[in-house]
Design a protein around this motif. Structure first.
Motif: not given
Length: 140
Positions: A15-22, A32-36, A95-103, A105-109
Motif C-alpha cells: 500500500y505504501a509503495y503503491t500510494s507513493y508511486m500513484n 502504477l499498473s499502467q506503468t507496469r 511517448k510511452g517510452l518517455e513516460v515509462q522512463k519517468l516512472a 526514475r521514480m522507482n529508483d528514488e
C-alpha cells in the motif's frame, strides 16, 4: 502491543509503495499498473494481450481495459500480425517510452531511499527473502 502478522506488513508495504508511486503518476494521468504494462512493453517490443497479462500478473480483462486507455493517450499501439489477421500485438510508442522512463526514475528514488537506510548485504538478503516469499505465496 501484539506482534503484527507478516501478511499485514506485506500489505502495508504494498500500500505504501503503491500510494507513493500513484501520487506522482497522477500528474501524468497514469496508474502504477499502467506503468507496469509500459515497462513490459519497453522490454519486450510487440507482444500479445495474453503475453502481456502473464508478464505483468494482471488479469486479461484488466489488461484489455488498460490497453484501451493507454492507446487513447498515445502511449501504445495495437498492430495486426501480417501473417494472421486474428493476432494483435501491443507496442509502446515513443511517448510511452518517455513516460515509462519517468516512472523508472521514480522507482529508483524509492530504491535510493531504501539503500540509504540499509547496507548492500541487507538489501541483497531482503531481495532473496522477498523472492522466496513470492515463490511460497504465488498461485499455481
Amino acid at each position: 502491543m501484539s506482534e503484527k502478522k507478516l501478511g499485514f506488513l506485506i500489505g502495508n508495504l504494498f500500500y505504501a509503495y503503491t500510494s507513493y508511486m500513484n501520487s506522482y503518476l497522477k500528474e501524468m494521468d497514469l496508474t502504477l499498473s499502467q506503468t507496469r504494462i509500459l515497462l513490459v512493453l519497453a522490454l519486450n517490443g510487440g507482444i500479445s494481450i495474453y503475453e502481456l497479462s502473464k508478464a505483468t500478473n494482471i488479469g486479461k480483462s484488466s489488461i484489455t481495459k488498460s490497453v484501451k486507455i493507454l492507446e487513447k493517450k498515445g502511449f501504445l499501439t495495437k498492430e495486426i500480425d501480417s501473417q494472421d489477421n486474428r493476432k494483435k500485438y501491443i507496442k509502446i510508442t515513443p511517448k510511452g517510452l518517455e513516460v515509462q522512463k519517468l516512472a523508472v526514475r521514480m522507482n529508483d528514488e524509492i530504491e535510493n531511499k531504501i539503500n540509504e537506510e540499509f547496507g548492500e548485504n541487507e538489501i541483497n538478503e531482503l531481495k532473496e527473502k522477498l523472492e522466496q516469499l513470492i515463490g511460497i505465496i504465488k498461485v499455481p
